[in-house]
Scaffold this motif. Structure first.
Motif, mmCIF file in Angstrom:
data_model
loop_
_atom_site.group_PDB
_atom_site.id
_atom_site.type_symbol
_atom_site.label_atom_id
_atom_site.label_comp_id
_atom_site.label_asym_id
_atom_site.label_seq_id
_atom_site.Cartn_x
_atom_site.Cartn_y
_atom_site.Cartn_z
ATOM 1 N N LEU A 52 -9.055 -1.451 -5.073
ATOM 2 C CA LEU A 52 -8.619 -0.074 -5.290
ATOM 3 C C LEU A 52 -9.506 0.924 -4.564
ATOM 4 C CD1 LEU A 52 -7.705 -0.229 -9.072
ATOM 5 C CD2 LEU A 52 -6.213 -0.514 -7.083
ATOM 6 N N GLY A 53 -8.927 2.030 -4.223
ATOM 7 C CA GLY A 53 -9.648 3.106 -3.554
ATOM 8 C C GLY A 53 -8.930 3.517 -2.285
ATOM 9 N N VAL A 54 -9.048 4.779 -1.954
ATOM 10 C CA VAL A 54 -8.346 5.344 -0.807
ATOM 11 C C VAL A 54 -9.060 4.979 0.489
ATOM 12 C CG1 VAL A 54 -7.643 7.508 0.296
ATOM 13 C CG2 VAL A 54 -7.409 7.235 -2.177
ATOM 14 N N GLU A 95 -3.735 3.395 -0.098
ATOM 15 C CA GLU A 95 -4.420 2.633 -1.145
ATOM 16 C C GLU A 95 -3.558 1.437 -1.517
ATOM 17 O OE1 GLU A 95 -6.734 3.321 -5.365
ATOM 18 O OE2 GLU A 95 -5.373 4.873 -4.668
ATOM 19 N N GLU A 140 -3.905 8.569 4.508
ATOM 20 C CA GLU A 140 -4.720 7.972 3.452
ATOM 21 C C GLU A 140 -3.833 6.983 2.714
ATOM 22 O OE1 GLU A 140 -6.201 11.285 1.167
ATOM 23 O OE2 GLU A 140 -7.924 11.487 2.509
ATOM 24 N N ARG A 145 -12.542 -1.558 1.586
ATOM 25 C CA ARG A 145 -13.161 -2.206 0.437
ATOM 26 C C ARG A 145 -13.840 -3.502 0.821
ATOM 27 N NH1 ARG A 145 -12.994 1.997 -0.604
ATOM 28 N NH2 ARG A 145 -11.937 3.139 -2.196
ATOM 29 N N TYR A 170 0.854 -1.185 0.000
ATOM 30 C CA TYR A 170 0.000 0.000 0.000
ATOM 31 C C TYR A 170 0.887 1.231 0.000
ATOM 32 C CZ TYR A 170 0.758 0.306 5.091
ATOM 33 O OH TYR A 170 1.305 0.401 6.343
#
Length: 154
Positions: A100-102, A91, A89, A126, A73
């Protein structure tokens, strides 16, 4: 996306806990699940500073998000307010859109009962990542401090 929260009482001052949250050497030692090893590639403990860490499974069975047995990450420090607050933050690096995604992690430290009450709130987890792999505090990736103990010495 989900939000999780972990709370721990640590037998250390807020400053000592804060220092462990912003130290690359400390992160490599404790911010990793028991079944994984950690490598800190990049860690700049300042607002806007970059973070990049790989977690590799000790056994070949589990599948990683970034490569066969590794979760990598990257992210940045959003806010640092010593010794009370760390916001980052992160990802996962993955070819799979499900990972995927913060994710935003807010560590709040409060002096309590001769130590520190740590609350880690993880926003944007997620659905494809089970809580054991996204909750990077409290016995998993959130803090690495034992999940079975409500009062832990740092």
């Amino acid at each position: 996306m989900t939000t999780t929260s972990v709370r721990r009482h640590l037998l250390a001052s807020p400053q000592r806990v804060y220092d462990a949250l912003v130290s690359p050497a400390a992160i490599a030692a404790w911010r990793v699940p028991a079944s994984m090893t950690s490598e800190v590639h990049e860690f700049e403990p300042r607002e806007g500073g970059r973070i990049r860490v790989s977690l590799t499974y000790d056994t070949p069975d589990p599948a990683g998000k970034s490569s066969r047995h590794t979760d990598t990450y990257s992210g940045r420090f959003v806010r640092l307010d010593p010794p009370r607050l760390v916001v980052e933050e992160d990802e996962f690096e993955s070819d799979d859109p499900a990972f995927l995604g913060v994710m935003r992690i807010t560590f709040t430290l409060t002096e309590a009962d001769g130590g520190t009450e740590l609350v880690a709130v993880h926003e944007g987890c997620r659905p494809a990542s089970p809580p054991r792999t996204t909750r990077r505090a409290g016995g998993s990736r959130s803090t690495g401090w034992p999940a079975s103990s409500s009062r832990t010495r740092v």
